[in-house]
Scaffold this motif. Structure first.
Motif, PDB file in Angstrom:
ATOM      1  N   LYS A   7       0.827  -1.214   0.000  1.00 42.36           N
ATOM      2  CA  LYS A   7       0.000   0.000   0.000  1.00 42.36           C
ATOM      3  C   LYS A   7       0.862   1.265   0.000  1.00 42.36           C
ATOM      4  O   LYS A   7       0.360   2.355   0.268  1.00 42.36           O
ATOM      5  CB  LYS A   7      -0.928  -0.014   1.216  1.00 42.36           C
ATOM      6  N   ASP A   8       2.151   1.106  -0.286  1.00 41.39           N
ATOM      7  CA  ASP A   8       3.097   2.218  -0.371  1.00 41.39           C
ATOM      8  C   ASP A   8       3.382   2.884   0.973  1.00 41.39           C
ATOM      9  O   ASP A   8       3.872   4.025   1.018  1.00 41.39           O
ATOM     10  CB  ASP A   8       2.638   3.276  -1.389  1.00 41.39           C
ATOM     11  N   ASP A  14       3.276 -10.528   4.550  1.00 46.58           N
ATOM     12  CA  ASP A  14       2.057 -10.398   3.747  1.00 46.58           C
ATOM     13  C   ASP A  14       1.436  -9.038   4.063  1.00 46.58           C
ATOM     14  O   ASP A  14       2.066  -8.191   4.701  1.00 46.58           O
ATOM     15  CB  ASP A  14       1.074 -11.554   4.006  1.00 46.58           C
ATOM     16  N   ASP A  15       0.186  -8.820   3.611  1.00 51.08           N
ATOM     17  CA  ASP A  15      -0.443  -7.505   3.766  1.00 51.08           C
ATOM     18  C   ASP A  15      -0.595  -7.082   5.225  1.00 51.08           C
ATOM     19  O   ASP A  15      -0.661  -5.886   5.524  1.00 51.08           O
ATOM     20  CB  ASP A  15      -1.820  -7.494   3.100  1.00 51.08           C
ATOM     21  N   ASP A  16      -0.668  -8.061   6.133  1.00 54.28           N
ATOM     22  CA  ASP A  16      -0.931  -7.741   7.527  1.00 54.28           C
ATOM     23  C   ASP A  16       0.220  -8.095   8.464  1.00 54.28           C
ATOM     24  O   ASP A  16       0.088  -7.965   9.677  1.00 54.28           O
ATOM     25  CB  ASP A  16      -2.186  -8.486   8.023  1.00 54.28           C
ATOM     26  N   LYS A  17       1.327  -8.535   7.913  1.00 56.82           N
ATOM     27  CA  LYS A  17       2.380  -9.071   8.781  1.00 56.82           C
ATOM     28  C   LYS A  17       3.749  -8.584   8.330  1.00 56.82           C
ATOM     29  O   LYS A  17       4.098  -8.633   7.154  1.00 56.82           O
ATOM     30  CB  LYS A  17       2.334 -10.597   8.770  1.00 56.82           C
ATOM     31  N   ASN A  74       1.788  -7.508  13.714  1.00 55.96           N
ATOM     32  CA  ASN A  74       0.521  -7.301  13.022  1.00 55.96           C
ATOM     33  C   ASN A  74       0.434  -5.833  12.636  1.00 55.96           C
ATOM     34  O   ASN A  74       0.304  -4.962  13.494  1.00 55.96           O
ATOM     35  CB  ASN A  74      -0.648  -7.689  13.931  1.00 55.96           C
ATOM     36  N   THR A  75       0.506  -5.545  11.335  1.00 61.21           N
ATOM     37  CA  THR A  75       0.569  -4.147  10.892  1.00 61.21           C
ATOM     38  C   THR A  75      -0.767  -3.431  10.990  1.00 61.21           C
ATOM     39  O   THR A  75      -0.820  -2.207  10.860  1.00 61.21           O
ATOM     40  CB  THR A  75       1.063  -4.083   9.430  1.00 61.21           C
TER      41      THR A  75
END
Length: 245
Positions: free
Chosen positions: A9-10, A46-49, A62-63
């Protein structure tokens, strides 16, 4: 500032000696997380990690959890070893960790379980500075003070590949490895602390040295090489005396 990565997501994630900084894509929001950590590198899982390598261990963050005081449940500890670098093998679902004095550890990313530390008997217990894939079956491991090792992607069969020792048959000019790059032509570029840059060509038996030569402005800026990246048809070297192309 030790490292920066950009997620899908930049957003920027900056590893520093005073924690992990999250910078929004528009640059308007900056959040400092995990203030007690001295963070060496970060790796997108990944998108959340996000994988955070620090002097006190390697953690999965956990982002999605916002704020300075992230909930403990949002943080998973993989190891409490001082961890220098990491590589995420998405195809096999393996997380490779390069530690400061405990060799290389390989974890299953789905269960966070240690798969192997069998390399502990073959990989020297000096700082692991670089872990990169060579091909579909082999990893390269750059070790500060011990040269370059290779290992299978399952974490087995680790062995010395390049060093300053003539007995290896593949001599490089410095054992203090700080970075490795495998370019689009399968050349292996090896940046060391004192030996400049060595290049191993696909034939495996031809080595070329890029080094600083006094009075030659077209030589490497200096022999302290910290990082290497490939940009189009150029290779860019970050040295203690500036940037060389």
């Amino acid at each position: 500032l030790k490292d920066i990565v950009c997620d899908a997501k930049d957003n920027l994630w900056a590893a520093t000696s005073q924690g992990l900084f999250h910078v929004s894509a528009d640059g308007k929001t900056i959040i400092r997380r995990n203030q007690d950590l001295y963070v060496n590198t970060t790796t997108i899982i990944d998108d959340d990690k996000l994988l955070v390598c620090s002097t006190t261990g390697a953690y999965l963050i956990n982002t999605k959890v916002k704020g300075h005081d992230a909930k403990p449940s949002s943080i998973t500890t993989l190891t409490t070893n001082n961890t220098e670098t990491a590589y995420f093998d998405k195809g096999k679902g393996h997380i490779w960790l390069g530690t400061f004095n405990e060799g290389v550890l390989v974890f299953d990313a789905s269960s966070n379980k240690l798969l192997t530390n069998g390399m502990a008997t073959t990989i020297p217990h000096t700082p692991i500075r670089a872990i990169v894939p060579l091909n579909a079956s082999t990893m390269l491991i750059g070790i500060d003070g011990s040269g370059v090792f290779s290992a299978k992607k399952d974490g087995s069969d680790a062995k010395i590949l390049f060093s300053t020792d003539e007995k290896t048959g593949s001599v490089i000019h410095g054992n203090g490895i700080y970075d490795i790059l495998c370019d689009s032509h399968d050349n292996i570029w090896i940046g060391s602390y004192t030996g400049g840059v060595d290049i191993a060509h696909p034939t495996g038996d031809i080595m070329e040295l890029y080094e600083h030569k006094r009075g030659n402005a077209q030589s490497l800026g200096c022999d302290g090489v910290n990082d290497i990246i490939e940009s189009g048809s150029f290779l860019v070297f970050a040295t203690d005396n500036g940037i060389s192309f």
